[in-house]
Scaffold this active site. Structure first.
Site, PDB file in Angstrom:
ATOM      1  N   ARG A 143       0.476  -1.035  -0.464  1.00 62.87           N
ATOM      2  CA  ARG A 143      -0.234   0.158   0.247  1.00 62.87           C
ATOM      3  C   ARG A 143       0.852   1.698  -0.108  1.00 62.87           C
ATOM      4  O   ARG A 143       1.767   1.954   0.411  1.00 62.87           O
ATOM      5  CB  ARG A 143      -0.592   0.344   1.432  1.00 62.87           C
ATOM      6  CG  ARG A 143      -1.887   1.231   1.653  1.00 62.87           C
ATOM      7  CD  ARG A 143      -3.077   0.911   0.721  1.00 62.87           C
ATOM      8  NE  ARG A 143      -4.875   1.751   0.489  1.00 62.87           N
ATOM      9  CZ  ARG A 143      -5.100   1.655   0.461  1.00 62.87           C
ATOM     10  NH1 ARG A 143      -5.221   1.403  -0.951  1.00 62.87           N
ATOM     11  NH2 ARG A 143      -6.157   2.494   0.515  1.00 62.87           N
TER      12      ARG A 143
ATOM     13  N   THR B  38      -9.240  -0.064 -10.524  1.00 63.39           N
ATOM     14  CA  THR B  38      -8.184  -0.614  -9.843  1.00 63.39           C
ATOM     15  C   THR B  38      -8.201  -1.623 -11.015  1.00 63.39           C
ATOM     16  O   THR B  38      -8.849  -1.506 -11.328  1.00 63.39           O
ATOM     17  CB  THR B  38      -8.633  -0.745  -8.582  1.00 63.39           C
ATOM     18  OG1 THR B  38      -8.824   0.136  -7.791  1.00 63.39           O
ATOM     19  CG2 THR B  38      -7.551  -1.781  -7.824  1.00 63.39           C
TER      20      THR B  38
ATOM     21  N   GLU C  72      -5.832   4.087  -7.420  1.00 62.12           N
ATOM     22  CA  GLU C  72      -6.925   5.182  -6.707  1.00 62.12           C
ATOM     23  C   GLU C  72      -8.047   5.231  -7.676  1.00 62.12           C
ATOM     24  O   GLU C  72      -8.916   4.293  -8.279  1.00 62.12           O
ATOM     25  CB  GLU C  72      -6.628   6.134  -5.945  1.00 62.12           C
ATOM     26  CG  GLU C  72      -7.518   5.891  -4.469  1.00 62.12           C
ATOM     27  CD  GLU C  72      -9.053   6.003  -5.291  1.00 62.12           C
ATOM     28  OE1 GLU C  72     -10.072   5.652  -4.327  1.00 62.12           O
ATOM     29  OE2 GLU C  72      -9.485   7.332  -5.181  1.00 62.12           O
TER      30      GLU C  72
ATOM     31  N   ASP D 104      -7.641   8.003   0.020  1.00 62.76           N
ATOM     32  CA  ASP D 104      -8.527   7.215   1.098  1.00 62.76           C
ATOM     33  C   ASP D 104      -8.615   7.614   2.174  1.00 62.76           C
ATOM     34  O   ASP D 104      -8.931   6.575   3.102  1.00 62.76           O
ATOM     35  CB  ASP D 104      -7.869   6.165   0.776  1.00 62.76           C
ATOM     36  CG  ASP D 104      -8.261   5.081  -0.594  1.00 62.76           C
ATOM     37  OD1 ASP D 104      -9.137   5.644  -1.283  1.00 62.76           O
ATOM     38  OD2 ASP D 104      -8.409   4.199  -0.967  1.00 62.76           O
TER      39      ASP D 104
ATOM     40  N   SER E  32      -7.775   0.974   2.766  1.00 61.89           N
ATOM     41  CA  SER E  32      -8.311  -0.356   1.426  1.00 61.89           C
ATOM     42  C   SER E  32      -9.461  -0.748   1.577  1.00 61.89           C
ATOM     43  O   SER E  32      -9.972  -1.125   2.761  1.00 61.89           O
ATOM     44  CB  SER E  32      -6.863  -0.402   0.817  1.00 61.89           C
ATOM     45  OG  SER E  32      -7.999  -0.920  -0.339  1.00 61.89           O
TER      46      SER E  32
END
Ligand code: GLU
Length: 603
Positions: A113, A416, A436, A458, A482
């Site tokens: 991430r 995504t 994203e 996010d 996420s």
């Protein structure tokens, strides 16, 4: 890049009743311009792969055919998606990699991430002039939204631990695709059109994606030689080049001094703010390797992604709630009612408790049977709960039904990509990767051919949980929460299902609905993927696809108090089912996003 039968099959989807299998999917095949015939479903032996894109599937399949394992194929396919699906994923972004190791009989994960720069403060997305959060587009198209990318280090770590090929070898087919080009389809051109205004703000992005001010024509060949060079440079010099070398310098310079066009064709309503990411933020980035989340569902072991993704925990909690009733014996409407309610309850808990720093103890409680029991007893079979529902209290002391308090709704965008791969040795990869929004933050790094992510949007911009604390506010080095939910299900310790999807916070409900369809409602995996979707994320209204809305079940659900809002499409899943006799059933979307591409090594 996606296939081009969307129009025909959209019409088909609208006329099919709920949960009726899209049997045509099995028979339907599509000829990608430059390749063999492709299908959304493939069954056979020796390895399998499913992605949204025929070129990426083809690259991964070739790796499997030549003796590479699932990890080798997954990385090569993901690198190709960075070329053909550049608006969904790429080396400018991040993702979550879940791996079943057949030799060790264990599931592992890599958290790649994106991380906030060390300079990021809690109020990074608050406008000092108003004290309110920025408009989403203002936050997105900026240097502030860019998280330190984790994708390349994810690939490197996966290959180092479990692969048999080098990163360089894994990048080379994708570099070839970038050099030679691939045919532009309606989805690719459409994603550029959607982004014409933000893309037009930056010279580097316009040059690549809006040559002559327009998206490249459908049917033309699209080449990205800068990206091919970047891949080759990394292949030669290693990931160092990206995290400490010339590419790192270019990323930092793009973030700190966005390459704004002097005279954009379409004006932009917002100021374009620079970010503060530094060379040391890039150099200090590390992937993490957390234990997967684990829950038991009807005798199966369900493994998913731990925080900072809320995916594994939220899917797991919803399954634990659903396990309280025997859905396979209930009327379809009641099963769907319970699905929507379990999802709303799990989302209320997600929003209140899940973020990068959620304690282990809280995570354990959220996945405990006691907590699920307390949440499940809120569900009234005769009436939908008023939404949003409040969060529960995962404190280890359960027993009675707490009353559902009103809570905060929380949703996010829809873009995504996802892929599923298995090899002949029984190893399995389920991998979701993203930048994203479709088009990320809209800035192509000049001369490097890839878009930067806007993953830091996010984070919640301001506290959504007041007076309680919000676990998902920005912070230095923190990773935004996420919803990505790459999921591997084992039966008796062996792979049974692997599934994942894009779609922002609908990822969680898509994965949940596919599991429900396959495990409880008697659907095959391709049919569970094709079935019309509905997504309840603790909001007043359930988002649902047209085919769901027009079903008799939707009418009955409305009578129970569920409100619906239509949305053209939810998710774009891929999956593989493992049969007892050793066959693998790879499945992709028959129609969503233009249809995906599934293949097996040997039919
Ligand atoms: N950024 C989203 C997440 O991590 C994924 C993007 C999307 O699918 O919309 O949950």
């Amino acid at each position: 890049m996606r296939m081009r039968r969307a129009t025909i099959l959209t019409a088909l989807t609208l006329s099919i009743p709920l949960f009726t299998p899209l049997t045509s999917a099995r028979a339907e095949t599509v000829r990608a311009d430059h390749q063999a015939v492709r299908s959304a479903v493939a069954e056979g032996y020796g390895g399998a792969i499913s992605t949204v894109d025929p070129t990426a599937t083809d690259v991964g399949l070739e790796v499997l055919r030549r003796g590479g394992n699932a990890v080798d194929a997954a990385v090569a396919a993901a690198a190709t998606l960075g070329v053909t699906e550049p608006f969904s994923a790429g080396i400018g972004g991040g993702g979550f990699f879940v791996y079943y190791d057949a030799r060790k009989h264990a599931v592992y994960t890599i958290d790649g991430r994106e991380a906030a720069p060390m300079s990021m403060r809690e109020d990074a997305f608050v406008d000092p002039a108003t004290g309110k959060g920025y408009a989403f587009d203002e936050a997105r198209v900026s240097g502030v939204s860019v998280g330190v990318p984790g994708t390349l280090l994810t690939w490197q770590e996966a290959l180092r631990r479990w692969g048999t090929r080098s990163l360089g070898a894994s990048l080379s087919p994708a570099a070839r695709v970038a050099d030679r080009g691939f045919p532009v389809d309606a989805t690719f051109a459409g994603q550029i059109s959607e982004n014409a205004a933000p893309f037009g703000q930056f010279d580097s992005t316009s040059k690549l994606y809006l040559p002559k001010g327009e998206p490249p024509a459908v049917g033309s060949t699209f080449r990205n030689p800068d990206l091919a060079d970047t891949y080759r440079l990394i292949a030669r010099r290693g990931v160092e080049e990206f995290y400490r070398g010339g590419v790192a310098r270019d990323i930092v310079s793009t973030v700190q001094h966005p390459p704004v066009a002097a005279d954009p064709a379409v004006p932009w309503a917002h100021p374009i703010r620079p970010g503060t990411m530094s060379m040391s933020d890039l150099a200090d980035y590390r992937v993490r390797t957390p234990a997967p989340t684990h829950s038991r569902y009807r005798g199966l072991d369900v493994y998913g992604m731990a925080t900072p993704s809320s995916g594994g925990t939220t899917v797991g909690e919803a399954l634990n709630i659903l396990e309280r009733s025997d859905l396979s014996r209930l009327p379809r409407v009641e099963a769907l009612h319970r699905y929507l309610e379990a999802s709303a309850l799990a989302f209320a808990d997600r929003n209140r408790y899940l973020g990068d720093y959620t304690s282990r103890a809280t995570l354990e409680q959220l996945l405990s049977d006691g907590f699920a029991g307390e949440r499940a007893c809120l569900i009234d079979p005769a009436h939908a709960l008023p939404k949003p529902v409040g969060p529960g209290v995962p404190d280890g002391s359960y027993g009675r039904c707490a009353k559902a308090a009103a809570g905060e709704a929380n949703t996010q965008g829809t873009h995504t990509t996802n892929l599923t791969v298995a090899d002949r040795w029984g190893n399995v990869v389920e991998y979701t990767l993203t930048i994203e929004q479709t088009g990320g933050n809209a800035m192509v790094v000049p001369g490097r051919g890839f878009l930067l992510n806007n993953e830091l949007t996010d984070f919640n911009f301001t506290n959504t949980q007041a007076p309680a604390a919000d676990p998902n506010l920005p912070g230095p080095g923190k990773r935004p929460r996420s919803s990505m939910s790459p999921t591997i299900v084992l039966a008796d310790g062996k792979p049974y299902l692997a599934v994942g999807s894009p779609g922002g916070s609908t990822i969680i409900t898509t994965v949940l609905q596919i599991l429900l369809g396959r495990l409880d409602l008697g659907l095959t995996l391709p049919d569970a993927i094709a079935a019309p979707r509905a997504s309840q994320r603790n909001t007043a209204s359930v988002q649902a696809e047209p085919a769901f809305l027009s079903s008799p079940e939707a009418t009955a659900l409305q009578e129970l108090g569920h409100a619906f809002t239509g949305t053209p499409e939810i998710g774009a899943a891929t999956g593989i089912e493992f049969r007892r006799d050793g066959r693998m059933l790879a499945a992709a979307e028959p129609t969503r996003r233009g249809g995906g591409s599934a293949a097996v090594v040997r039919r």
